[in-house]
Design an enzyme around this catalytic site. Structure first.
Site, PDB file in Angstrom:
ATOM      1  CD  GLU A   1      -2.995  -1.067   2.286  1.00 21.31           C
ATOM      2  OE1 GLU A   1      -4.160  -1.419   2.042  1.00 21.31           O
ATOM      3  OE2 GLU A   1      -2.622  -0.652   3.407  1.00 21.31           O
TER       4      GLU A   1
ATOM      5  CD  GLU B   1      -5.168  -5.642   2.325  1.00 24.04           C
ATOM      6  OE1 GLU B   1      -5.923  -4.809   2.889  1.00 24.04           O
ATOM      7  OE2 GLU B   1      -3.962  -5.756   2.602  1.00 24.04           O
TER       8      GLU B   1
END
EC number: 3.2.1.23
Length: 826
Positions: free
Chosen positions: A184, A253
């Protein structure tokens, strides 16, 4: 001739060995549509299970339940600070045995996705970074910093080497088909400027140099350096498109729920909305999807991050914290997975055409030579739709997707749940009465004398002193006051600017008070009146407590923890205020608490003779409690009810089951009786447990227990509580409900317990919800309760055909869709 013949035979032998080796290997690659395995495009369904958040004994069951739920792969992070708690000292034992975990996945016949990071976020303490890394000279995380890059490369290389040595990459015949570097970073890269871009390029080059033979991922990383594959994270990724046209649309995710914070409510994401997000993703061209989490598990010990992440990491995942099926989520998704797999060739090779049907309704058609597969998606959050598609009418509820594998018959709709709901409960057996012993935490040297392990001028950040060896750090200083001191007055306060998650203050051995963070405000001022200062030497002792270190954000490693000051005494004389800053005084520091250092939680603790069994104190701070108990019978998951306690940590037979804080209730507002699945989900939507302890029950893994003989529970109570109500239970299915649609079959099960009774059953247009079902205006002319009882009572599971053939004519219902509502007792 003989030599030439021998050389030829030797060459043939090596060719044969090489061929056998290649035959065992799996070629994993990708094109613009999908991940390819041995040249074939695949629909891949994956789920996150973090090995340290369960036990090694639990792994096979969790993985097999994931496989039964229709998954192809198990995804996990690798947790650097768990494996390298001290520099170059490694731990891969017990539930940290990542190699064993990957092999367990392989034994189940599933693939693995290994997210090495080594930054993981994951609501894990310090985002997975070891605190010793922060304390190295000139250290900056996740940027062009030679010290950081060297340590990151060292750990990443070690993990890759371990996997290679065990032949666990698919290129070696193992289960690992994808690996991830960083995590991320696209969310924070702008904060790092040009060095951020240089760093992410370095990450890609470093990872690529490790030659693992499978693709590398970079999640949430637009324009990821080639050959890295960028992916999406979020509640919805249907609108996401990769920036690189050669990268398939991948979702690493899909948040199945959300985590809990101390003092927060319980998040809840409906099965309908989660299924909607998955179906929308595949409708819009996605081919790889991972559930975060599929099993959330437990933050044992001190691994929870945040700050303020709870010990439970249930995440409202398809498998609950203890490994039980979270129904209807698990079953509803399983049915979707089956349908998607039946369409794999169409979804990966078919030509795509889209039709806008108006009012936020779109159809997508995947066409191959063999046939077509279709989706009809209704993203309108309020209005159901009757859609005419290819000459047929389809009822598509608001915020749902209908899936038609043959573009004719609806095989699945995300809003039409035909799976049972399981209501979990504690077993009803009478709890064992525990006989407690106790002893105080030995803190007099810190409270009365201010005596510590090290001395420094000024205030030092808690991370810098403790190296995260403990949640607790004593800050202690002395102050001389006399009658002539301008500060002296009858009205004096102790004022502390604090970043401690919890702060306890003592002056001259007397407890002044405490303060803990509420509403996420981790920077606050503590001020309390002090009446017991003396002329002469005064001792000020502050106990700073951390409750998980920050795990997310740019430069999060430099965020303050502990008491960073100023610390001052304030005197009030009429209108005049006089403040004496103590921040630059000499301060003594004591890491941890003596009871921890003496391992009072260990069953081998040498301090066993000092425990008292009389006059059990309650509401007493800094107190240790201990009791013997017998393990609950059976194989069901075990939980301990810590209601009545304040805050602290608990151990079972010397193994920490995590921090506890049942005295911290969530706010009274923000919960609704009804949860509407329609519309975009956020972590506050459909929250429940308002005004209740954020966590009352704590998981006790069966592997922590002695099945026969005695077990020991040890508690360290920080704030003061009453252990007399502590008891152990097992978690079982208490009630099973279903609200299934006509022309479907509903499978009902009490999860290894017999179905004992039918509490309600009606086929027609029943009203209400599980626990409050009622007969509607019409129902079948056969007794639904008797019909279901005949099929189900006394059995471990049963299947009921939801139709008029089973339950009789429903003429009074007209043409409206019929449903079966049923509630069973286990």
């Amino acid at each position: 001739m003989k030599m030439k013949h021998f050389t030829r035979l030797l060459s043939l032998f090596f060719i044969l060995i090489t061929s056998l080796s290649l035959a065992k290997s799996t070629i994993v690659s990708h094109d613009e549509r999908a991940i390819t395995i041995n040249g074939k495009r695949r629909i891949l369904l994956s789920g996150s299970i973090h090995y340290p958040r369960s036990t090694a004994d639990m792994w096979p069951d969790l993985i097999n339940k994931a496989k039964d739920g229709g998954l192809d792969a198990i995804e996990t992070y690798v947790f650097w600070n768990a494996h390298e708690p001290k520099r170059r000292e490694y731990d891969f034992s017990g539930n940290l045995d990542v190699v064993r975990f990957i092999k367990t996945i392989q034994d189940a016949g599933l693939y693995s996705v290994l997210r090495i990071g080594p930054y993981v976020c994951a609501e894990w303490n310090y985002g997975g970074f070891p605190v010793w890394l922060h304390n190295m000279p000139n250290m900056k995380f996740r940027t062009v910093n030679p010290s950081f890059m060297n340590e990151m490369q060292n750990f990443t290389t070690k993990i890759v080497k371990m996997m290679k040595e065990e032949k666990l990459f698919a290129s070696q015949g193992g289960p690992i088909i994808l690996a991830q570097i960083e995590n991320e970073y696209g969310n924070v890269i702008s904060s790092y400027g040009a060095e951020g871009k240089a760093y992410i390029d370095w990450c890609a080059n470093m990872a690529n140099s490790l030659d693992i033979g499978v693709p590398w991922l970079m999640c949430q990383q637009p324009n990821a350096p080639q050959p890295m594959l960028e992916t999406c994270n979020g509640f919805y990724c249907d609108q996401y498109e990769p920036t690189n046209p050669s990268t398939p649309k991948m979702w690493t995710e899909n948040w199945t729920g959300w985590f809990k914070n101390w003092g927060g409510k319980h998040p809840y994401r409906t099965a309908e909305d989660l299924a909607f997000s998955v179906a929308r993703f595949f409708q819009t061209g996605g081919t790889f999807q991972n559930y975060y989490m599929y099993h959330g598990g437990t933050n044992f010990g001190r691994v929870a991050g945040g700050p303020y992440i709870t010990t439970s990491y249930d995440y409202h995942a398809p498998l609950d914290e203890f490994g039980n099926l979270n129904q209807p989520k698990w079953g509803h998704l399983k049915q979707l997975h089956t349908v998607l797999k039946s369409m794999e060739k169409s979804l990966t090779y078919g030509n795509i055409s889209r039709i806008d049907l108006g009012n936020s309704i779109k159809a997508t058609i995947y066409t191959t030579k063999e046939g077509s597969s279709c989706f009809i998606g209704n993203v309108n959050a309020t209005a159901d739709a009757l859609v005419n598609f290819k000459g047929k009418d389809y009822h598509v509820p608001a915020w749902s997707v209908s899936v038609l594998p043959d573009c004719d018959k609806e095989a699945y709709n995300t809003a039409k749940v035909n799976t049972q709901t399981s209501i979990m409960t504690e077993d009803s057996s009478k709890p064992e009465r525990l006989e407690w012993t106790w002893r105080p935490e030995s803190a007099q040297k810190m409270i009365l004398k201010g005596s510590g392990d090290l001395i420094a001028k000024g205030l030092v950040d808690q991370k810098d002193v403790t190296n995260d060896a403990s949640d607790y750090l004593w800050y202690m200083t002395r102050l001389h006051l006399d009658k002539k001191d301008p500060l002296w007055s009858r009205n004096m306060t102790l004022r502390v600017h604090s970043n401690a998650h919890v702060l306890h203050a003592y002056v001259n051995g007397k407890y002044v008070g405490n303060q803990f963070v509420k509403d996420g405000k981790f920077d606050y001022r503590f001020e309390r009146k002090v009446n017991h200062l003396v002329h002469g030497t005064n001792h000020i002792s502050l106990l700073s407590v951390s409750v998980g270190l920050q795990n997310y954000g740019p430069f999060f490693e430099s965020g303050p923890t502990g008491i960073n000051g100023p610390v001052s005494l304030v005197g009030y004389k009429g209108e005049e205020t006089i403040e004496k800053d103590l921040s630059q005084h000499q301060w003594d520091y004591k890491i941890g608490l003596n009871g921890y250092n003496d391992k009072l939680f260990s069953i081998k603790s040498v301090g066993h003779q000092k425990w008292a069994n009389e006059k059990l104190p309650t509401g007493r701070m800094l107190t240790w409690y201990k009791a013997k108990f017998k393990a609950p019978l059976g194989k069901e998951p075990v939980i301990v009810d810590l209601n009545g306690l304040g805050k602290g940590e608990a151990w079972i037979n010397g193994q920490s089951i995590g921090r506890y804080w049942p005295s911290f209730n969530s706010s009274d507002d923000g919960c609704k009786d009804e949860c509407d699945y329609r519309g975009a989900y956020g972590s506050d939507k459909c929250a429940f447990m308002c005004g209740k302890p954020t966590q009352r029950w704590y998981h006790v893994p069966r592997s922590f227990l002695n099945a026969s003989g005695h077990n020991t529970i040890t508690l360290f109570e920080e704030m003061g509580g009453n252990p007399s109500m502590v008891n152990f239970k097992t978690v079982v299915v208490g009630t099973v409900c279903a609200r299934a649609h006509e022309h479907n079959k509903v499978e009902l099960s009490c999860h290894n317990r017999p179905i004992s009774a039918v509490k309600f059953a009606s086929f027609g247009n029943p009203l209400g919800h599980c626990g409050s079902f009622a007969v509607g205006t019409c129902q079948g002319d056969k007794d639904a309760a008797k019909t279901v009882a005949k099929e189900c009572v006394g059995k471990l599971n049963c299947t009921v055909n939801v139709s008029s053939d089973t339950f009789g004519s429903t003429l009074d219902c007209g043409d409206s869709p019929k449903k079966l509502a049923v509630e069973l007792e286990c």
